[in-house]
Design a protein around this motif. Structure first.
Motif, PDB file in Angstrom:
ATOM      1  N   GLU A   1       0.848  -1.194   0.000  1.00 36.75           N
ATOM      2  CA  GLU A   1       0.000   0.000   0.000  1.00 36.75           C
ATOM      3  C   GLU A   1       0.881   1.239   0.000  1.00 36.75           C
ATOM      4  OE1 GLU A   1      -3.628  -0.810   2.821  1.00 36.75           O
ATOM      5  OE2 GLU A   1      -1.766  -1.590   3.711  1.00 36.75           O
ATOM      6  N   GLY A   2       0.446   2.255  -0.744  1.00 34.02           N
ATOM      7  CA  GLY A   2       1.130   3.541  -0.768  1.00 34.02           C
ATOM      8  C   GLY A   2       0.221   4.615  -0.206  1.00 34.02           C
ATOM      9  N   PHE A   3       0.799   5.521   0.586  1.00 34.56           N
ATOM     10  CA  PHE A   3       0.048   6.580   1.253  1.00 34.56           C
ATOM     11  C   PHE A   3       0.712   7.926   0.994  1.00 34.56           C
ATOM     12  CE2 PHE A   3      -0.479   2.661   3.544  1.00 34.56           C
ATOM     13  CZ  PHE A   3      -1.832   2.618   3.832  1.00 34.56           C
ATOM     14  N   ASN A   4      -0.117   8.977   0.954  1.00 29.28           N
ATOM     15  CA  ASN A   4       0.446  10.317   0.834  1.00 29.28           C
ATOM     16  C   ASN A   4       0.768  10.868   2.222  1.00 29.28           C
ATOM     17  OD1 ASN A   4      -1.988  11.284   1.901  1.00 29.28           O
ATOM     18  ND2 ASN A   4      -2.797  11.886  -0.097  1.00 29.28           N
ATOM     19  N   GLN A   5       1.224  12.110   2.265  1.00 27.09           N
ATOM     20  CA  GLN A   5       1.643  12.731   3.522  1.00 27.09           C
ATOM     21  C   GLN A   5       0.486  12.950   4.489  1.00 27.09           C
ATOM     22  OE1 GLN A   5       1.776  14.122   0.522  1.00 27.09           O
ATOM     23  NE2 GLN A   5       0.787  16.117   0.589  1.00 27.09           N
ATOM     24  N   ARG A   6      -0.738  12.836   4.036  1.00 21.88           N
ATOM     25  CA  ARG A   6      -1.910  12.950   4.913  1.00 21.88           C
ATOM     26  C   ARG A   6      -2.407  11.577   5.361  1.00 21.88           C
ATOM     27  NH1 ARG A   6      -2.101  16.366   0.925  1.00 21.88           N
ATOM     28  NH2 ARG A   6      -3.426  15.052  -0.378  1.00 21.88           N
ATOM     29  N   ASP A   7      -1.594  10.537   5.111  1.00 22.32           N
ATOM     30  CA  ASP A   7      -1.908   9.152   5.456  1.00 22.32           C
ATOM     31  C   ASP A   7      -3.145   8.639   4.718  1.00 22.32           C
ATOM     32  OD1 ASP A   7      -1.034   6.842   6.768  1.00 22.32           O
ATOM     33  OD2 ASP A   7      -2.497   7.109   8.377  1.00 22.32           O
ATOM     34  N   GLU A   8      -3.394   9.186   3.524  1.00 22.48           N
ATOM     35  CA  GLU A   8      -4.492   8.723   2.676  1.00 22.48           C
ATOM     36  C   GLU A   8      -3.933   7.685   1.709  1.00 22.48           C
ATOM     37  OE1 GLU A   8      -6.801  13.035   2.411  1.00 22.48           O
ATOM     38  OE2 GLU A   8      -5.183  12.570   0.995  1.00 22.48           O
ATOM     39  N   ARG A   9      -4.594   6.544   1.632  1.00 20.76           N
ATOM     40  CA  ARG A   9      -4.119   5.506   0.719  1.00 20.76           C
ATOM     41  C   ARG A   9      -4.345   5.965  -0.715  1.00 20.76           C
ATOM     42  NH1 ARG A   9      -6.234  -0.644   0.894  1.00 20.76           N
ATOM     43  NH2 ARG A   9      -8.171   0.477   0.604  1.00 20.76           N
ATOM     44  N   VAL A  10      -3.283   5.918  -1.517  1.00 22.29           N
ATOM     45  CA  VAL A  10      -3.385   6.348  -2.909  1.00 22.29           C
ATOM     46  C   VAL A  10      -3.307   5.169  -3.869  1.00 22.29           C
ATOM     47  CG1 VAL A  10      -2.545   8.672  -2.444  1.00 22.29           C
ATOM     48  CG2 VAL A  10      -0.911   6.892  -3.108  1.00 22.29           C
ATOM     49  N   ILE A  11      -2.729   4.042  -3.435  1.00 18.98           N
ATOM     50  CA  ILE A  11      -2.571   2.874  -4.297  1.00 18.98           C
ATOM     51  C   ILE A  11      -2.401   1.633  -3.432  1.00 18.98           C
ATOM     52  CG2 ILE A  11      -0.061   3.160  -4.430  1.00 18.98           C
ATOM     53  CD1 ILE A  11      -0.136   2.102  -7.282  1.00 18.98           C
ATOM     54  N   ASP A  12      -2.840   0.503  -3.944  1.00 23.46           N
ATOM     55  CA  ASP A  12      -2.462  -0.774  -3.349  1.00 23.46           C
ATOM     56  C   ASP A  12      -2.466  -1.842  -4.430  1.00 23.46           C
ATOM     57  OD1 ASP A  12      -5.355  -1.017  -3.382  1.00 23.46           O
ATOM     58  OD2 ASP A  12      -5.199  -2.581  -1.876  1.00 23.46           O
ATOM     59  N   PHE A  13      -1.686  -2.886  -4.195  1.00 25.53           N
ATOM     60  CA  PHE A  13      -1.554  -3.971  -5.164  1.00 25.53           C
ATOM     61  C   PHE A  13      -0.924  -5.176  -4.487  1.00 25.53           C
ATOM     62  CE2 PHE A  13       2.086  -1.145  -5.483  1.00 25.53           C
ATOM     63  CZ  PHE A  13       3.168  -2.001  -5.358  1.00 25.53           C
ATOM     64  N   GLU A  14      -1.030  -6.318  -5.138  1.00 26.94           N
ATOM     65  CA  GLU A  14      -0.316  -7.517  -4.717  1.00 26.94           C
ATOM     66  C   GLU A  14       0.758  -7.808  -5.745  1.00 26.94           C
ATOM     67  OE1 GLU A  14      -2.810 -10.863  -3.904  1.00 26.94           O
ATOM     68  OE2 GLU A  14      -3.614  -9.930  -2.097  1.00 26.94           O
ATOM     69  N   ARG A  15       1.898  -8.284  -5.277  1.00 29.09           N
ATOM     70  CA  ARG A  15       2.959  -8.685  -6.192  1.00 29.09           C
ATOM     71  C   ARG A  15       3.648  -9.917  -5.642  1.00 29.09           C
ATOM     72  NH1 ARG A  15       8.639  -7.066  -5.609  1.00 29.09           N
ATOM     73  NH2 ARG A  15       8.933  -5.916  -3.689  1.00 29.09           N
ATOM     74  N   SER A  16       4.219 -10.687  -6.542  1.00 23.61           N
ATOM     75  CA  SER A  16       4.896 -11.926  -6.164  1.00 23.61           C
ATOM     76  C   SER A  16       6.278 -11.983  -6.791  1.00 23.61           C
ATOM     77  CB  SER A  16       4.092 -13.136  -6.641  1.00 23.61           C
ATOM     78  OG  SER A  16       2.801 -13.141  -6.074  1.00 23.61           O
ATOM     79  N   ASN A  17       7.186 -12.609  -6.072  1.00 25.17           N
ATOM     80  CA  ASN A  17       8.548 -12.842  -6.552  1.00 25.17           C
ATOM     81  C   ASN A  17       8.973 -14.256  -6.206  1.00 25.17           C
ATOM     82  OD1 ASN A  17       8.790  -9.772  -6.548  1.00 25.17           O
ATOM     83  ND2 ASN A  17      10.821 -10.388  -7.241  1.00 25.17           N
ATOM     84  N   LEU A  18       9.851 -14.791  -7.039  1.00 29.07           N
ATOM     85  CA  LEU A  18      10.544 -16.016  -6.699  1.00 29.07           C
ATOM     86  C   LEU A  18      11.658 -15.615  -5.739  1.00 29.07           C
ATOM     87  CD1 LEU A  18       9.931 -18.811  -7.874  1.00 29.07           C
ATOM     88  CD2 LEU A  18      11.917 -18.543  -9.347  1.00 29.07           C
ATOM     89  N   VAL A  19      11.768 -16.304  -4.598  1.00 29.39           N
ATOM     90  CA  VAL A  19      12.745 -15.945  -3.570  1.00 29.39           C
ATOM     91  C   VAL A  19      13.546 -17.189  -3.207  1.00 29.39           C
ATOM     92  CG1 VAL A  19      13.046 -15.004  -1.241  1.00 29.39           C
ATOM     93  CG2 VAL A  19      11.174 -14.170  -2.672  1.00 29.39           C
ATOM     94  N   ARG A  20      14.865 -17.039  -3.183  1.00 30.09           N
ATOM     95  CA  ARG A  20      15.752 -18.178  -2.891  1.00 30.09           C
ATOM     96  C   ARG A  20      15.554 -18.720  -1.493  1.00 30.09           C
ATOM     97  NH1 ARG A  20      20.912 -15.159  -4.671  1.00 30.09           N
ATOM     98  NH2 ARG A  20      21.043 -15.048  -2.428  1.00 30.09           N
ATOM     99  N   LEU A  21      15.696 -20.030  -1.369  1.00 26.65           N
ATOM    100  CA  LEU A  21      15.722 -20.683  -0.065  1.00 26.65           C
ATOM    101  C   LEU A  21      17.115 -20.537   0.540  1.00 26.65           C
ATOM    102  CD1 LEU A  21      13.167 -22.039  -1.323  1.00 26.65           C
ATOM    103  CD2 LEU A  21      13.787 -24.056  -0.027  1.00 26.65           C
ATOM    104  N   ARG A  22      17.186 -20.463   1.846  1.00 25.47           N
ATOM    105  CA  ARG A  22      18.469 -20.353   2.528  1.00 25.47           C
ATOM    106  C   ARG A  22      19.302 -21.614   2.319  1.00 25.47           C
ATOM    107  NH1 ARG A  22      16.904 -17.886   6.591  1.00 25.47           N
ATOM    108  NH2 ARG A  22      17.957 -15.944   6.163  1.00 25.47           N
ATOM    109  N   HIS A  23      18.663 -22.777   2.412  1.00 24.86           N
ATOM    110  CA  HIS A  23      19.337 -24.051   2.233  1.00 24.86           C
ATOM    111  C   HIS A  23      18.547 -24.886   1.229  1.00 24.86           C
ATOM    112  CE1 HIS A  23      21.859 -23.002   5.616  1.00 24.86           C
ATOM    113  NE2 HIS A  23      20.783 -22.766   6.336  1.00 24.86           N
TER     114      HIS A  23
END
Length: 168
Positions: free
Chosen positions: A138-160
Motif C-alpha cells: 500500500e502507498g500513502f500520501n503525507q496525509r496518510d491517505e491511501r493512494v494505491i495498493d496492489f499484490e505482487r509476487s517474486n521467486l525468492v531463494r531458499l536459505r538451504h
C-alpha cells in the motif's frame, strides 16, 4: 594500502531469503519519496503518455484537479521501488502484479510512503531452490491517505535449497 583493504573487507549480505518471510508480517518501508513536478513530466514524456491531465495544468484544473496529476504508472513504480529493499532486494524473478487499485490522484509535491504485508509464501513446485512470496503493498500520501495498493509476487531463494540429486 588498497590490497590490505580488500583483504580485510567483509561482504555483508543484503536482502531476505524465503525463510525470512512470515505470513501476516507487516513491513513499513523507510524514507518515502516526494514526487516533484519534474519527475512526473519527465516520466510522462519518456513513456509517451499523452494524457493532458499529466502535463497540462489548465486542462487538469478544468477537470476538477488542483494541479497536474502525477502519472499513475509513476506512482506505482515509486511504491514498488520503496518496497524492494525489504521484500525483493536479494533478487529473483518477478512473478507479477495483481489487484492493482488507484484510490486517489497524487499531485506534484506529495510525499509517498509504503508498507507491505506478506500474504503468502509457498515452495515452488517447478524450482525447488526457491519459494514464491506474495505481498500486499500500500502507498500513502503525507496525509496518510491511501493512494494505491496492489499484490505482487517474486521467486525468492531458499536459505538451504535441496541438493540437485535430492530434488530429482
Amino acid at each position: 594500502m588498497a590490497e590490505g583493504f580488500r583483504e580485510r573487507a567483509k561482504l555483508s549480505p543484503k536482502g531476505r531469503l524465503y525463510e525470512d518471510f512470515q505470513v501476516g508480517e507487516v513491513r513499513v518501508h523507510h524514507w518515502g519519496r516526494t514526487i516533484c513536478e519534474s519527475d512526473t513530466v519527465l516520466f510522462t514524456t519518456l513513456t509517451l503518455s499523452f494524457n493532458p491531465l499529466y502535463t497540462n495544468r489548465v486542462y487538469a484544473q478544468a477537470h476538477g484537479h488542483p494541479d497536474i496529476v502525477v502519472n499513475p504508472l509513476l506512482v506505482f513504480n515509486t511504491v514498488l521501488g520503496l518496497s524492494v529493499e525489504d521484500n525483493s532486494e536479494i533478487g529473483g524473478p518477478f512473478v507479477g502484479v495483481g489487484a492493482l487499485t488507484y484510490h486517489q490522484p497524487v499531485y506534484p509535491g506529495d510525499t509517498i510512503v509504503a508498507r507491505s504485508t506478506t500474504r503468502s509464501a509457498r515452495l515452488s513446485a517447478s524450482n525447488p531452490a526457491n519459494g514464491i512470496v506474495t505481498w500486499h503493498t500500500e502507498g500513502f500520501n503525507q496525509r496518510d491517505e491511501r493512494v494505491i495498493d496492489f499484490e505482487r509476487s517474486n521467486l525468492v531463494r531458499l536459505r538451504h535449497p535441496p541438493a540437485k540429486d535430492a530434488a530429482a
